[in-house]
Write an enzyme that holds these catalytic residues in place. Structure first.
Site, PDB file in Angstrom:
ATOM      1  N   HIS A  18      -1.136   0.182   3.767  1.00  0.00           N
ATOM      2  CA  HIS A  18      -0.724   1.577   3.651  1.00  0.00           C
ATOM      3  C   HIS A  18      -0.027   1.836   2.313  1.00  0.00           C
ATOM      4  O   HIS A  18       1.095   1.397   2.097  1.00  0.00           O
ATOM      5  CB  HIS A  18       0.201   1.937   4.827  1.00  0.00           C
ATOM      6  CG  HIS A  18       0.725   3.334   4.777  1.00  0.00           C
ATOM      7  ND1 HIS A  18       1.941   3.697   5.315  1.00  0.00           N
ATOM      8  CD2 HIS A  18       0.213   4.466   4.229  1.00  0.00           C
ATOM      9  CE1 HIS A  18       2.145   4.991   5.107  1.00  0.00           C
ATOM     10  NE2 HIS A  18       1.119   5.472   4.443  1.00  0.00           N
ATOM     11  N   GLU A  40       2.886  -0.955   2.798  1.00  0.00           N
ATOM     12  CA  GLU A  40       3.076  -1.545   4.123  1.00  0.00           C
ATOM     13  C   GLU A  40       1.827  -2.344   4.471  1.00  0.00           C
ATOM     14  O   GLU A  40       0.722  -1.795   4.466  1.00  0.00           O
ATOM     15  CB  GLU A  40       3.272  -0.454   5.185  1.00  0.00           C
ATOM     16  CG  GLU A  40       4.645   0.158   5.228  1.00  0.00           C
ATOM     17  CD  GLU A  40       4.767   1.204   6.331  1.00  0.00           C
ATOM     18  OE1 GLU A  40       5.719   1.111   7.113  1.00  0.00           O
ATOM     19  OE2 GLU A  40       3.927   2.122   6.385  1.00  0.00           O
TER      20      GLU A  40
END
Length: 733
Positions: A455, A467
């Site tokens: 992410h 992430e």
């Protein structure tokens, strides 16, 4: 051998020089870098005493056997040192000044050979010698203000006398790392040479000093005497700088302005008096909450980097990447990969999307070229690392794929299952999803162990966090490769476990929930923004929602409400029967999506550089008034509590649920991902600073009125009762 320690050796004789020249070499055993711990500083004191006692010496060269010269003080000792109080801090600084002054006062010329990074205390050691020679690739600087303190080992005293007050203010207040050519032009060093010629250049300087060509005594006199500045020069160097630096640093970061005041106060003083002024100011800053939090931040960053490095050691390198879905996000990912040297295929099904992605990448490379960071040739070379394609033709050779198509589970599922059949069996698939469960997306994959979330945050080139999301079936190899690729892209990856919103969005939406409830009870959204910006956020919640996009916020809010219905239902969308609509839902339904269509809580107009600037919008204000069910006045303190408590509690829940591995990673994710005020150290450090018991009392009081979003967990109540903290002690960070 004159002296032998764990980190320092002093020997007579150097190739090309006789026995009259001594070399003091920093080479900290069992470490890859040199740093100045209290033990190393004590050794330096012993080494200097041994040099002073040695007969027949005519010169000293200080150098390093490591790749870097000295990266600075040992920051892991700072919290423990700060705990001892101002008197002990000043006494420690006085001892160090005594050692450094003893180097400066040696009865023969001295030179430092700077082979690599010389930062903080490492830079301050170089300033004690009469001369400095620097390798072309080395950098030098005093970055202490970035830790909320100032140079305390003579940097504020010696540097202005060496390079002038205005240049020293720039270096110290800015905390910059300075290249060799800049250091030479300012007079911080006397020569810049290729690394292999460093020793010869140092010896040449000593020889010239002995021949009388260079006056080392005059250098010393200049470094020890008051600065010669007239009233107008004083005003230009200090008063103007204080105003400029205060504006740039902001009210929450006092160290840069304090450093200027120290240079100013010490300008007319002798060495001893100026050093005492510096020590007193250092101690004052060291005891501040800001310094404590910024040092903690540095240590947390080291924890995150160490974990990333451990994953990287287990990973197969990513030599060829691919991104599915061009456009702004895909173009940003492609740019980041290409700019850091990993070739990437950029695939889309539409020619116009490919063009949009390439346009984004070209724009970002052009900005680098405009700033002088890339030549035209380098820009063309890096751009050639991006290969646009409408087909999967070359995907058989790809090591890692980033899927970055529209945030829709059906579309993502179709794209991922299709690409899985066209890549190698060991190829890692990742999804740049902000909300959709990785475990869910893996359901139709044949090799779910090779799949995880990756992410990115928008804009990709600016936001440091990635992430890396581990699904139920994700294997270690997939996580390791994704972490390694994120690091190769210059990003800070943090590994989290799968849940709605993962870590950052899961924590952010209760913050938006706090905002929605405040607006519903009649708070002015513009005032909320001002209060939270004054608190330290780069933008208030209404402004942030405009940047995120109301459509994105509503979609993510629905995901969060489904995942955590008890406390997150209706925060961003329809609040349910009889409860009305949230301000976010009202904006969405009125096609006020935020910056993407130039109207949200604010209207947006382009400035001269084409960047959107927010302006007050009466239509938005009227729409929000319709949301309010009552009219209430809130104090700044109430607004802060109502906004911060839900965010902090959700961070606690993520830690307790095992979504994130440690307080350090949780806090760094919020700072890197959503701009949590760095000087406050992160959500969990914020709770520690308030006191867990005080935080729980505040949360329980709010929960009585506002419901489960504000209710502390049972474990947090237990922590409050037992006096436990998230960060065990100040000394441990």
């Amino acid at each position: 051998m004159i002296y032998q320690g764990n980190a320092i050796t002093v020997a007579r004789g150097l190739e090309g020089a006789g026995d009259a020249i001594a070399t003091l070499t920093f080479d900290l055993k069992d470490e890859s870098i040199n740093k100045l711990s209290s033990a190393v500083v004590a050794e330096l004191g012993e080494a200097v005493a041994a040099i002073r006692a040695e007969k027949g010496l005519e010169g000293l060269v200080i150098g390093s056997a490591k790749e870097a010269f000295i990266v600075g003080a040992d920051i892991t000792e700072f919290h423990g040192m700060f705990e001892q109080g101002a008197e002990q801090i000043e006494a420690m600084l006085e001892r160090v000044h005594g050692i450094f002054n003893a180097i400066e006062d040696l009865p023969f010329p001295t030179v430092t050979a700077i082979n690599g990074l010389a930062l903080g205390g490492g830079c301050e050691i170089t300033l004690t010698t009469d001369f400095r020679v620097m390798a072309e690739s080395a950098k030098i600087g005093l970055p202490e203000t970035k830790l909320g303190i100032l140079p305390g080992w003579g940097g504020c005293v010696r540097l202005p006398r060496l390079i002038g007050a205005d240049n020293a203010v720039e270096w110290i207040a800015g905390g910059t790392e300075n290249r060799a050519d800049a250091a030479l032009s300012m007079g911080a060093v006397d020569a810049v040479v290729p690394g292999e010629q460093l020793q010869a250049a140092a010896l040449d300087i000593l020889a010239r000093a002995h021949r009388g060509e260079l006056d080392h005594q005059a250098r010393r006199a200049e470094k020890s005497a008051p600065l010669t500045l007239g009233p107008i020069e004083q005003m230009m160097a200090f008063e103007t700088a204080k105003g400029y630096v205060a504006g740039k640093a902001g009210p929450h970061y006092p160290a840069p302005v304090e450093a200027i005041k120290v240079i100013q106060k010490g300008a007319g003083e002798s060495r001893a008096r100026a050093q005492a002024i510096e020590a007193k100011a250092f101690a004052k800053l060291a005891l501040s909450e800001v310094a404590f939090n910024l040092v903690g931040l540095f240590m947390n960053d080291q924890v995150v980097k160490k974990k990333g490095s451990q994953y990287e050691k287990q990973a197969r390198p990513v030599k060829q990447a691919a991104v599915l879905g061009a456009g702004i996000m895909g173009g940003g990912i492609a740019y980041q990969s290409a700019s850091k040297g990993t070739p990437i295929l950029m695939k889309d099904i539409k020619e116009e999307a490919i063009e949009l992605g390439l346009k984004e990448a070209r724009k970002l490379f052009a900005k680098q070229a405009e700033r002088g960071k890339l030549s035209t040739g380098q820009m063309a070379e890096k751009l050639s690392n991006i290969r646009p394609t409408l087909s999967y033709g070359d995907f058989g050779h790809v090591d890692l794929v980033v899927e970055a198509v529209v945030e829709n589970p059906k579309v993502k599922d179709a794209v991922l299952t299709e690409v899985e059949g066209l890549v190698g069996e060991e190829t890692i698939l990742t999804s740049n999803t902000s909300t959709i469960s990785i475990t869910r997306l893996a359901q139709n994959l044949k090799r779910p162990e090779n799949f995880c979330g990756m992410h990115f945050f928008n804009p990709v080139h600016r936001m440091p966090l990635v992430e890396v999301i581990r699904g139920e079936k994700t294997g270690d190899a997939a996580v390791a490769a994704t972490v390694a690729y994120a690091r190769a892209m210059g990003k800070t990856p943090i590994v989290v476990n799968d849940c709605p919103g993962f870590l950052v969005n899961r924590v952010l939406f209760p913050y938006f929930g706090g905002f929605s409830q405040l607006v519903e009870q009649g708070a002015d959204f513009q005032r909320i923004d001002k209060v939270m910006e004054k608190f330290g956020w780069p933008m208030g919640p209404a402004y942030l929602l405009d940047v995120v996009g109301m459509d994105t916020a509503v979609h993510a809010g629905e995901v969060m409400a489904e995942g955590f219905p008890e406390r997150m239902a209706g925060m961003a969308g329809d609040r349910g029967e009889g409860k009305g609509k949230s301000a976010i839902q009202v904006m969405f339904e009125n096609d006020r999506l935020g910056q993407k269509n130039a109207k949200g809580f604010y209207a947006y107009e382009e400035d001269r550089k084409g960047k959107p600037q927010k302006v007050r919008d009466e239509a938005a204000i009227e729409l929000v008034k319709g949301v309010a069910s009552e009219s209430r006045e809130f104090s700044d303190e109430e607004i802060i509590a109502r906004m911060m408590v839900p965010l902090c509690l959700e961070t606690v829940r993520c830690l307790e649920d095992g979504i994130v591995g440690s307080p350090a990673e949780a806090d760094m994710a919020l700072i890197y991902g959503i701009g949590f005020p760095p000087f406050r150290g992160g959500a969990l450090r914020y709770i520690d600073a308030m006191g867990v018991d005080a935080f729980v009392t505040q949360a329980e009081r709010l929960a009585e009125e506002l419901g489960p979003l504000y209710a502390p967990t049972e474990k947090l109540r237990q922590m409050a009762a037992s006096g436990e903290k998230f960060y065990a002690s100040k000394a441990q960070g």
